[in-house]
Write an enzyme that holds these catalytic residues in place. Structure first.
Site, PDB file in Angstrom:
ATOM      1  N   ASP A  13       5.935   4.044  -5.905  1.00  0.00           N
ATOM      2  CA  ASP A  13       5.610   5.254  -6.660  1.00  0.00           C
ATOM      3  C   ASP A  13       4.950   4.954  -8.007  1.00  0.00           C
ATOM      4  O   ASP A  13       5.128   5.697  -8.976  1.00  0.00           O
ATOM      5  CB  ASP A  13       6.869   6.123  -6.867  1.00  0.00           C
ATOM      6  CG  ASP A  13       7.563   6.440  -5.562  1.00  0.00           C
ATOM      7  OD1 ASP A  13       6.842   6.589  -4.561  1.00  0.00           O
ATOM      8  OD2 ASP A  13       8.798   6.521  -5.542  1.00  0.00           O
ATOM      9  N   GLU A  14       4.192   3.888  -8.062  1.00  0.00           N
ATOM     10  CA  GLU A  14       3.515   3.512  -9.307  1.00  0.00           C
ATOM     11  C   GLU A  14       2.248   4.342  -9.513  1.00  0.00           C
ATOM     12  O   GLU A  14       1.660   4.309 -10.602  1.00  0.00           O
ATOM     13  CB  GLU A  14       3.117   2.018  -9.275  1.00  0.00           C
ATOM     14  CG  GLU A  14       4.289   1.041  -9.205  1.00  0.00           C
ATOM     15  CD  GLU A  14       4.664   0.709  -7.761  1.00  0.00           C
ATOM     16  OE1 GLU A  14       4.174   1.403  -6.841  1.00  0.00           O
ATOM     17  OE2 GLU A  14       5.448  -0.227  -7.557  1.00  0.00           O
ATOM     18  N   LYS A  16      -0.086   4.367  -6.619  1.00  0.00           N
ATOM     19  CA  LYS A  16      -1.043   3.641  -5.756  1.00  0.00           C
ATOM     20  C   LYS A  16      -2.007   4.608  -5.067  1.00  0.00           C
ATOM     21  O   LYS A  16      -3.181   4.305  -4.902  1.00  0.00           O
ATOM     22  CB  LYS A  16      -0.289   2.836  -4.678  1.00  0.00           C
ATOM     23  CG  LYS A  16       0.636   1.773  -5.246  1.00  0.00           C
ATOM     24  CD  LYS A  16       1.439   1.107  -4.147  1.00  0.00           C
ATOM     25  CE  LYS A  16       2.410   2.043  -3.452  1.00  0.00           C
ATOM     26  NZ  LYS A  16       3.477   2.569  -4.316  1.00  0.00           N
ATOM     27  N   GLY A  17      -1.470   5.792  -4.673  1.00  0.00           N
ATOM     28  CA  GLY A  17      -2.311   6.779  -3.994  1.00  0.00           C
ATOM     29  C   GLY A  17      -3.439   7.207  -4.896  1.00  0.00           C
ATOM     30  O   GLY A  17      -4.612   7.192  -4.509  1.00  0.00           O
ATOM     31  N   GLY A  40       4.900   7.777   0.249  1.00  0.00           N
ATOM     32  CA  GLY A  40       4.420   9.107  -0.137  1.00  0.00           C
ATOM     33  C   GLY A  40       3.406   8.894  -1.237  1.00  0.00           C
ATOM     34  O   GLY A  40       3.778   8.517  -2.343  1.00  0.00           O
ATOM     35  N   HIS A  41       2.134   9.053  -0.918  1.00  0.00           N
ATOM     36  CA  HIS A  41       1.068   8.775  -1.888  1.00  0.00           C
ATOM     37  C   HIS A  41       0.391  10.092  -2.276  1.00  0.00           C
ATOM     38  O   HIS A  41      -0.194  10.772  -1.430  1.00  0.00           O
ATOM     39  CB  HIS A  41       0.059   7.788  -1.291  1.00  0.00           C
ATOM     40  CG  HIS A  41       0.647   6.424  -1.049  1.00  0.00           C
ATOM     41  ND1 HIS A  41      -0.068   5.374  -0.552  1.00  0.00           N
ATOM     42  CD2 HIS A  41       1.900   5.947  -1.264  1.00  0.00           C
ATOM     43  CE1 HIS A  41       0.719   4.309  -0.461  1.00  0.00           C
ATOM     44  NE2 HIS A  41       1.920   4.634  -0.876  1.00  0.00           N
ATOM     45  N   THR A 134      14.627   5.964   3.490  1.00  0.00           N
ATOM     46  CA  THR A 134      13.955   7.265   3.574  1.00  0.00           C
ATOM     47  C   THR A 134      14.278   7.950   4.906  1.00  0.00           C
ATOM     48  O   THR A 134      13.778   9.048   5.162  1.00  0.00           O
ATOM     49  CB  THR A 134      12.426   7.086   3.465  1.00  0.00           C
ATOM     50  OG1 THR A 134      12.012   6.210   4.513  1.00  0.00           O
ATOM     51  CG2 THR A 134      12.027   6.491   2.126  1.00  0.00           C
ATOM     52  N   GLN A 229       4.909   1.077  -0.827  1.00  0.00           N
ATOM     53  CA  GLN A 229       6.110   0.579  -1.518  1.00  0.00           C
ATOM     54  C   GLN A 229       5.696  -0.278  -2.725  1.00  0.00           C
ATOM     55  O   GLN A 229       4.643  -0.035  -3.283  1.00  0.00           O
ATOM     56  CB  GLN A 229       7.026  -0.206  -0.567  1.00  0.00           C
ATOM     57  CG  GLN A 229       7.732   0.645   0.488  1.00  0.00           C
ATOM     58  CD  GLN A 229       6.860   1.040   1.654  1.00  0.00           C
ATOM     59  OE1 GLN A 229       6.286   0.200   2.312  1.00  0.00           O
ATOM     60  NE2 GLN A 229       6.744   2.329   1.913  1.00  0.00           N
ATOM     61  N   ARG A 310      14.052  10.387  -8.894  1.00  0.00           N
ATOM     62  CA  ARG A 310      13.926   8.939  -9.091  1.00  0.00           C
ATOM     63  C   ARG A 310      14.728   8.522 -10.311  1.00  0.00           C
ATOM     64  O   ARG A 310      14.772   9.245 -11.311  1.00  0.00           O
ATOM     65  CB  ARG A 310      12.456   8.567  -9.286  1.00  0.00           C
ATOM     66  CG  ARG A 310      11.596   8.859  -8.062  1.00  0.00           C
ATOM     67  CD  ARG A 310      10.107   8.679  -8.363  1.00  0.00           C
ATOM     68  NE  ARG A 310       9.299   8.979  -7.179  1.00  0.00           N
ATOM     69  CZ  ARG A 310       8.045   9.423  -7.229  1.00  0.00           C
ATOM     70  NH1 ARG A 310       7.456   9.628  -8.386  1.00  0.00           N
ATOM     71  NH2 ARG A 310       7.381   9.672  -6.122  1.00  0.00           N
ATOM     72  N   LEU A 337       0.630   6.639 -18.583  1.00  0.00           N
ATOM     73  CA  LEU A 337       0.726   6.412 -20.028  1.00  0.00           C
ATOM     74  C   LEU A 337       0.903   7.728 -20.777  1.00  0.00           C
ATOM     75  O   LEU A 337       1.528   7.771 -21.832  1.00  0.00           O
ATOM     76  CB  LEU A 337      -0.527   5.683 -20.509  1.00  0.00           C
ATOM     77  CG  LEU A 337      -0.560   4.208 -20.091  1.00  0.00           C
ATOM     78  CD1 LEU A 337      -1.975   3.663 -20.101  1.00  0.00           C
ATOM     79  CD2 LEU A 337       0.346   3.367 -20.987  1.00  0.00           C
TER      80      LEU A 337
END
Ligand code: GDP
Ligand code: IMO
Ligand code: MG
Length: 440
Positions: A13-14, A16-17, A40-41, A134, A229, A310, A337
């Site tokens: 969840d950084e 990436k999508g 989940g993107h 999940t 992930q 989260r 940010l």
């Protein structure tokens, strides 16, 4: 020409999508190489034709699918629930996005209905040692793949092979399910006919995707390999057993898509400006206080797949340093940010204290990790800009970023000796700042 891998450096969840979608604009082929619909993107963009903001959550289809005309590939290393995949293709079609350019590897393993049942039963049985999965059947599908009980896409196009495999597998799974006294029972016939039907519906997508990708690379096309992930969920390098069941690191991008490692030019790590975690296990920098709630609310940190809140905390450079090493990062993208804006002081863990001992490297032992306390470096924060103000900053470029933000991102880049490629200051595609020479 470039073959570029996008990897999560933390616990997923950084963003990436968003970042894959951003790079996909210039790419020709976008590939998922591991994981399944546990991912989940989220992708948000302004449709140039209508001016409307569109939002998609993709689970197993590569994030490039929203750029028309690109090839989207589900590689051999992915595990796929065919029913869920069809739901995703239908959703895209309804929204006006074709799936003619979708390709699925004939070697990818299928998540079967019994994998979902086993995932739920096993995770519950494990109690405190459960990862809080999940519940998408991911672990049991990879277990069967390694144990060679897997059903692959090529099998559901071949009635004879499918029948032979189900004759072996179903009685065995039935016995296994009895161990849990769950009362679940399986019908071989039902499984057979539902898989044959999926095969018929998906037939046109199924192909040798390794050949397809390698041919595109030979033609000089740009390829994006989209990780799911994050590094600390990797089954070898993550915080075992609170991991997923696949290798999420860049090394698996080659294996999971069927290309040679020498074909990869760049490995981009996505670093969220703070830490989040969905599921069990220790999180050294977790904030169970007002600041944690601030990040949860402002960052809208709710799982894109399960909707779970989260767990939030400060940035942990012990984790990110580990990721830079095991992925061989050539560049980073720092996301979210904007979410940190408005906090007076920020912290980032630079090492851990373990019973008076200073630890620089992420430990393998989960008990040791649970007993580590972070050693923080502090930073001044930057203002809580409005969306319009961030918009102005994006238009004006790096020069207009607040100096406190520059100090923070320079610190991240310096700690891992890796240049910054992009800074992300909002969830929408265009809320992104390119960093030309890696320096801010
Ligand atoms: P992924 O699994 O790595 O693709 O990430 P997710 O989509 O699960 O979670 C990231 C969330 O943050 C999504 O809701 C994104 O829309 C959002 N997001 C991505 N980048 C940014 C950013 O720079 N700022 C903000 N505020 N949100 C972002
Ligand atoms: P994306 O791609 C965050 C976590 C689960 C659980 C553990 C194992 O969106 O970043 P699994 O279902 O894979 O067996 O669960 O891994 N997890 C994720 N956490 N983002 C993800 O994907 C995740 N995929 C799995 O919460 O702790
Ligand atoms: Mg996600």
């Amino acid at each position: 020409m470039a073959v570029r891998v996008i990897i999560g450096t933390q616990w997923g969840d950084e963003g990436k999508g968003k970042i894959t979608d951003y790079y996909a604009e210039k790419a020709d082929v976008i590939v998922r190489f591991q994981g399944g619909n546990n991912a989940g993107h989220t992708i948000i963009f302004q449709n140039p034709a209508t001016g409307k903001t569109e939002k998609f959550k993709l689970h197993v289809i590569p994030s490039g699918i929203l750029h028309l005309g690109k090839k989207a590939v589900i590689g051999n290393g992915v595990v796929v629930d065919p029913g869920k995949l069809l739901e995703e293709t239908e959703g895209l079609k309804e929204a006006g996005y074709g799936t003619d350019n979708l390709y699925i590897s004939d070697r990818a393993n299928i998540t079967m209905p019994y994998h979902l049942i086993i995932d739920a039963l096993e995770d519950k049985m494990k109690g405190k040692l459960g990862a809080g999965t999940t519940q998408r059947g991911i672990g049991p599908t990879y277990t069967d793949k390694a144990a060679r009980y897997g059903i692959r896409f090529s099998d559901i196009l071949d009635r004879g092979v499918l029948k032979e495999k189900l004759d072996l597998i179903v009685p065995y799974k039935q016995k296994y399910l009895k161990l849990f006294d769950s009362g679940e029972s399986l019908s071989k016939q039902e499984l057979f006919y539902s898989m044959i039907e999926y095969g018929n519906k998906l037939r046109n997508y199924i192909t040798d995707t390794s050949k397809l990708i390698c041919n595109e690379i030979k033609k000089g096309k740009e390829v994006l390999l989209e990780g799911a992930q994050g590094t600390h969920l990797d089954v070898d390098h993550g915080i075992y057993p609170y991991t997923t069941s696949s290798n999420t690191v860049a090394g698996n991008a080659a294996t999971g898509s069927g290309i040679g490692p020498t074909m990869i030019d760049e490995v981009i790590g996505v670093v969220k400006a703070y830490t989040t975690r969905v599921g069990g296990g220790p999180v050294p920098t977790e904030l169970e206080d007002e600041t944690g709630n601030y990040l949860l609310d402002k960052g809208k940190e709710y799982g894109a797949t399960t909707g779970r809140a989260r767990r939030c905390g400060w940035l942990d450079m012990v984790m990110v340093r580990y990721s830079a090493r095991v992925n061989g990062l050539t560049g980073i993208v720092i996301t979210k940010l904007d979410v940190l804006g408005g906090l007076e002081r920020l912290k980032a863990a630079v090492s851990y204290d373990y019973n008076g001992e200073r630890i620089m490297d992420f430990p393998a032992n989960m008990r040791i990790l649970a007993e580590c306390t972070p050693v923080y470096k502090e930073f001044p924060g930057w203002p809580d800009y409005s969306e319009e103000q961030w918009g102005e900053i994006v238009r004006e470029g790096i020069g207009s970023l607040p100096k406190e933000l520059k100090t923070y991102v320079r610190f991240i880049s310096k700690e891992i000796n890796t240049p910054i490629k992009l800074l992300s200051v909002g969830p929408v595609r265009h809320q992104t700042i390119e960093v030309k020479d890696g320096r801010v």
